[in-house]
Design a protein around this motif. Structure first.
Motif, PDB file in Angstrom:
ATOM      1  N   ILE A   7       8.540  -2.315  -8.374  1.00 12.66           N
ATOM      2  CA  ILE A   7       8.395  -1.210  -7.410  1.00 12.66           C
ATOM      3  C   ILE A   7       9.772  -0.701  -7.006  1.00 12.66           C
ATOM      4  CG2 ILE A   7       7.626  -0.602  -5.074  1.00 12.66           C
ATOM      5  CD1 ILE A   7       5.323  -2.664  -5.532  1.00 12.66           C
ATOM      6  N   TYR A   8      10.685  -1.624  -6.732  1.00 12.56           N
ATOM      7  CA  TYR A   8      12.055  -1.250  -6.369  1.00 12.56           C
ATOM      8  C   TYR A   8      12.724  -0.450  -7.485  1.00 12.56           C
ATOM      9  CZ  TYR A   8      17.057  -1.740  -5.731  1.00 12.56           C
ATOM     10  OH  TYR A   8      18.390  -1.471  -5.636  1.00 12.56           O
ATOM     11  N   ILE A   9      12.579  -0.894  -8.716  1.00 13.90           N
ATOM     12  CA  ILE A   9      13.164  -0.187  -9.863  1.00 13.90           C
ATOM     13  C   ILE A   9      12.578   1.212  -9.974  1.00 13.90           C
ATOM     14  CG2 ILE A   9      13.264  -0.156 -12.397  1.00 13.90           C
ATOM     15  CD1 ILE A   9      13.502  -3.275 -12.211  1.00 13.90           C
ATOM     16  N   ASP A  10      11.272   1.330  -9.824  1.00 14.78           N
ATOM     17  CA  ASP A  10      10.620   2.648  -9.885  1.00 14.78           C
ATOM     18  C   ASP A  10      11.084   3.545  -8.740  1.00 14.78           C
ATOM     19  OD1 ASP A  10       9.262   1.896 -12.154  1.00 14.78           O
ATOM     20  OD2 ASP A  10       7.312   1.675 -11.164  1.00 14.78           O
ATOM     21  N   TYR A  11      11.282   2.967  -7.557  1.00 14.32           N
ATOM     22  CA  TYR A  11      11.742   3.754  -6.406  1.00 14.32           C
ATOM     23  C   TYR A  11      13.162   4.271  -6.633  1.00 14.32           C
ATOM     24  CZ  TYR A  11      12.599   5.291  -1.673  1.00 14.32           C
ATOM     25  OH  TYR A  11      12.895   6.057  -0.579  1.00 14.32           O
ATOM     26  N   GLU A  78       7.849  12.279  -3.780  1.00 16.89           N
ATOM     27  CA  GLU A  78       6.587  11.537  -3.853  1.00 16.89           C
ATOM     28  C   GLU A  78       6.832  10.135  -4.401  1.00 16.89           C
ATOM     29  OE1 GLU A  78       3.385  12.451  -2.980  1.00 16.89           O
ATOM     30  OE2 GLU A  78       4.338  14.198  -2.072  1.00 16.89           O
ATOM     31  N   PHE A  79       6.305   9.149  -3.704  1.00 16.77           N
ATOM     32  CA  PHE A  79       6.347   7.772  -4.190  1.00 16.77           C
ATOM     33  C   PHE A  79       5.252   7.007  -3.477  1.00 16.77           C
ATOM     34  CE2 PHE A  79       7.770   3.406  -4.600  1.00 16.77           C
ATOM     35  CZ  PHE A  79       8.115   3.375  -5.943  1.00 16.77           C
ATOM     36  N   HIS A  80       4.381   6.407  -4.240  1.00 21.89           N
ATOM     37  CA  HIS A  80       3.238   5.704  -3.663  1.00 21.89           C
ATOM     38  C   HIS A  80       3.320   4.223  -4.001  1.00 21.89           C
ATOM     39  CE1 HIS A  80       1.455   9.529  -2.646  1.00 21.89           C
ATOM     40  NE2 HIS A  80       1.780   9.938  -3.851  1.00 21.89           N
ATOM     41  N   ILE A  81       3.050   3.415  -3.001  1.00 28.83           N
ATOM     42  CA  ILE A  81       3.054   1.969  -3.168  1.00 28.83           C
ATOM     43  C   ILE A  81       1.665   1.451  -2.831  1.00 28.83           C
ATOM     44  CG2 ILE A  81       4.013  -0.207  -2.359  1.00 28.83           C
ATOM     45  CD1 ILE A  81       6.519   1.306  -1.536  1.00 28.83           C
ATOM     46  N   ASP A  82       1.136   0.637  -3.711  1.00 29.55           N
ATOM     47  CA  ASP A  82      -0.135  -0.016  -3.448  1.00 29.55           C
ATOM     48  C   ASP A  82       0.131  -1.141  -2.453  1.00 29.55           C
ATOM     49  OD1 ASP A  82      -2.486  -1.463  -3.405  1.00 29.55           O
ATOM     50  OD2 ASP A  82      -2.723  -1.487  -5.583  1.00 29.55           O
TER      51      ASP A  82
END
Length: 90
Positions: A7-11, A78-82
């Protein structure tokens, strides 16, 4: 399932994509334009566009100045976290 590290890498990548989009929108077509228009070294700047940097608040301010926007604009993407993933790893 994605880990917190993924998630951090994607952010970081999403932040970098937004940074590049803003730079291009402000007619800084090349990274050398960053050198010419600011005091920031283009290779240092480029690592953030590639999503390989972890900018501090101070660096976010410097990046914003470099591309001529308010710091909040750099984080406006836009950034979504489950949230369930985050709960499982806590």
């Amino acid at each position: 399932m994605m880990s917190k590290k993924d998630i951090y890498i994607d952010y970081c990548k999403a932040f970098g994509d937004n940074l590049k989009k803003i730079r291009l929108q402000n007619d800084m077509k090349t990274l050398s334009a960053v050198d010419k228009e600011t005091a920031m070294n283009s290779s240092n700047y480029h690592k953030y566009e590639l999503g390989k940097g972890n900018p501090t608040l101070k660096k976010i301010l410097e990046l914003a100045i470099a591309v001529g926007v308010n710091p909040k604009d750099l984080l406006d993407f836009e950034f979504h976290i489950d949230k369930e993933i985050l709960k499982k790893e806590a």
